[in-house]
Motif scaffolding. Structure first.
Motif, short mmCIF file in Angstrom:
data_model
loop_
_atom_site.label_atom_id
_atom_site.label_comp_id
_atom_site.label_asym_id
_atom_site.label_seq_id
_atom_site.Cartn_x
_atom_site.Cartn_y
_atom_site.Cartn_z
N LYS A 1 -7.60 28.20 -29.39
CA LYS A 1 -6.25 28.74 -29.14
C LYS A 1 -6.05 29.83 -30.33
N HIS A 2 -5.39 30.85 -29.96
CA HIS A 2 -5.31 32.09 -31.09
C HIS A 2 -3.71 31.98 -30.65
N SER A 3 -3.11 32.48 -32.09
CA SER A 3 -1.82 32.89 -32.27
C SER A 3 -1.74 34.36 -32.13
N PHE A 4 -0.62 34.74 -31.68
CA PHE A 4 -0.13 36.57 -31.59
C PHE A 4 1.20 36.45 -32.16
N ALA A 5 1.52 37.13 -33.24
CA ALA A 5 2.51 37.10 -34.02
C ALA A 5 3.12 38.61 -34.56
N HIS A 6 4.30 38.84 -34.25
CA HIS A 6 4.81 40.18 -34.82
C HIS A 6 6.40 39.89 -34.69
N PRO A 7 6.98 40.70 -35.50
CA PRO A 7 8.54 40.33 -35.25
C PRO A 7 9.32 40.88 -33.94
N SER A 8 8.45 41.61 -33.31
CA SER A 8 9.08 41.90 -32.01
C SER A 8 8.68 41.11 -30.93
N ILE A 9 7.81 40.29 -31.19
CA ILE A 9 7.52 39.40 -29.83
C ILE A 9 8.77 38.48 -29.77
N GLY A 10 9.06 38.20 -28.37
CA GLY A 10 9.91 37.05 -28.18
C GLY A 10 10.67 37.58 -26.98
N THR A 11 11.34 36.44 -26.48
CA THR A 11 12.32 36.48 -25.32
C THR A 11 13.55 37.17 -25.58
N ASN A 12 14.03 37.97 -24.81
CA ASN A 12 15.37 38.56 -25.12
C ASN A 12 16.72 37.75 -24.36
N SER B 1 22.30 31.95 -21.85
CA SER B 1 23.07 31.83 -20.80
C SER B 1 23.16 30.49 -20.46
N THR B 2 24.40 29.97 -20.32
CA THR B 2 24.56 28.40 -19.68
C THR B 2 25.95 28.64 -18.60
N GLY B 3 26.02 27.87 -18.07
CA GLY B 3 27.21 27.66 -16.99
C GLY B 3 27.23 28.42 -15.76
N TYR C 1 27.62 33.01 -23.00
CA TYR C 1 26.43 34.03 -23.11
C TYR C 1 26.57 34.52 -24.99
N ARG C 2 25.65 33.77 -25.26
CA ARG C 2 25.71 33.55 -26.91
C ARG C 2 24.06 33.80 -27.56
N LEU C 3 24.19 34.22 -28.77
CA LEU C 3 22.93 34.24 -29.42
C LEU C 3 22.45 32.77 -29.88
N ALA C 4 20.93 32.75 -29.73
CA ALA C 4 20.48 31.26 -30.08
C ALA C 4 20.42 31.11 -31.45
N PHE C 5 20.33 32.42 -32.27
CA PHE C 5 20.24 32.12 -33.95
C PHE C 5 21.05 32.99 -34.48
N PRO C 6 22.40 32.85 -34.30
CA PRO C 6 23.26 33.91 -34.98
C PRO C 6 23.03 33.98 -36.47
N PRO C 7 23.29 35.25 -37.11
CA PRO C 7 24.32 36.17 -36.43
C PRO C 7 23.48 37.28 -35.59
N ASN C 8 22.11 37.54 -35.99
CA ASN C 8 21.48 38.70 -35.15
C ASN C 8 20.20 38.21 -34.49
N GLN C 9 19.78 37.08 -34.32
CA GLN C 9 18.28 36.86 -33.70
C GLN C 9 18.51 36.43 -32.36
#
Length: 411
Positions: A173-184, A21-23, A8-16
């Protein structure tokens, strides 16, 4: 916190985000994190129509039990706004506190747009239009409902802070963008992906290859030795593994390498490296019912060829970096030579085109049912795409896009 036996690790360390999850089998990781990471009690599941008929979905339902408050069966390709709003209103009514997706790219993009629309109370087409990136919205609220993705393709949307969705009134097709958008959290289980149709898996892998190639070819000041290294690592994980998967779809080691290669392919984007013409045109091919990833199979070789013909020495030298990565791996060299290619005699478009053919993917617009009468509107929509100006040879005029499209049309 990791479960026993899980990496269990971050995809984009140190904090993004997201975490990876693998394994573990996907359902064991899912139950652990629903309970112990997100403390969720009202889970809304978005599952692809095909997977909903399998034992994998039955297992998910059994493991989560009465924590599931709603299920959406499928989101159409390229995420129509109407699909988004149906789910937004359903989740809002059911007061879900977690979204889980089980399936491929459209579900992933859809979940991100859905979470963003929920945060900003966009419950109608008109309100959704107001929060699209090209509307230059202000005073946006951050996403609050977390998302877990369990992907069954290599589209890579799990790793971006934006989502794409299509207004079918205009077929744009339109983009929706914001720093908070994304998978956890992204749960990677190669066993789950074996049932994915070969064409979907391979073509979405080519989308990740497209990220790497256009990243290596970018002449943006955002390019660094570090971004070049991640794109190179991505290609070295992706390309040999795609060739192995084509021969042996049960090869789970190759599938996991492809999944990890997708993460590498996205690191440059996180650093701000822009994409080019293949992505710009590809975004607008989607509403014409060209599959996600097939857009890259068709357009990337032709965009590379056009850039090589019209670019300066810098553009050509950047493409030579791509050639060097391909020629530097034994399995890939063997494939290229079997197709009559030799180092130093071909450019990047020849090499990528050979890979597309070896993988059995389409190489022309006619193969994906885009006829000549669609090219003018396609070019016009491409000019509105954010990646057109960042092509290594900037696409400043519709006529330039039409040149590329005519090259890609086929006979």
């Amino acid at each position: 916190m990791a479960a026993q036996g899980e990496t269990y690790r971050l995809a984009f360390p140190p904090n993004q985000k997201p975490y990876i999850s693998t394994g573990l089998p996907f359902h064991k990781s899912l139950v652990h994190h629903v309970t112990n990471t997100f403390h969720a009690s009202k889970v809304y599941v978005i599952v692809s129509a095909s997977i909903s008929k399998t034992s994998n979905f039955s297992r998910l339902q059994s493991e989560l039990g009465n924590k599931i408050v709603g299920v959406r069966y499928g989101i159409k390709q390229h995420v129509p706004w109407t699909d988004v709003l149906e789910v937004v209103n359903d989740i809002n009514q059911k007061e879900a506190d977690l979204i889980v997706t089980l399936g491929a790219g459209s579900l992933t993009d859809g979940a991100k747009v859905i979470a963003f629309a929920l945060a900003n109370q966009a419950f109608t087409l008109e309100n959704l239009a107001k929060i699209a990136a090209d509307a230059k919205p202000i005073d946006l609220q951050p996403c609050s409902i977390p998302i877990i993705n369990i992907p069954t393709s290599l589209s890579g949307g799990e790793y971006t802070a934006s989502g794409g969705a299509t207004d079918m009134r205009t077929h744009r097709k339109h983009s929706f963008a914001h720093p908070s958008i994304g998978t956890n959290l992204v749960i990677l289980d190669p066993t789950l992906s074996i049932s994915t149709p070969e064409r979907v898996w391979i073509s979405s892998g080519m989308r990740a290859v497209d990220h790497c190639v256009e990243g290596l070819c970018s002449n943006s000041p955002k390019v660094t030795d570090s971004t070049d290294a991640t794109y190179t690592k991505g290609l070295r994980l992706l390309v040999p593994s795609l060739l192995r998967t084509k021969k042996d779809k049960e090869n789970q080691e190759a599938r996991l390498d492809e999944m990890l290669g997708v993460i590498e392919s996205m690191k440059g984007s996180k650093a701000g490296v822009p994409m080019g013409g293949s992505h710009a045109i590809g975004h607008q091919l989607g509403p014409l019912r060209v599959g996600h990833g097939e857009t890259s199979c068709v357009m990337l070789p032709h965009v590379l060829r056009w850039n090589h013909l019209n670019g300066d020495e810098t553009v050509k030298s950047l493409q030579r970096k791509v050639c060097g990565v391909f020629w530097g791996q034994e399995d890939i060299e063997r494939m290229l030579k079997s197709r009559g290619l030799e180092p130093g005699t071909v450019d990047a478009s020849d090499i990528v085109g050979a890979l597309v053919s070896e993988l059995g993917m389409p190489r022309t617009l006619k193969e994906v049912n885009v006829s000549e009468d669609r090219l003018d509107a396609l070019a016009a929509n491409t000019m509105k795409d954010r990646w057109s100006p960042t092509n290594p040879v900037p696409l400043k005029d519709k006529s330039m896009v039409l040149e590329i499209l005519r090259m890609a049309l086929g006979t």
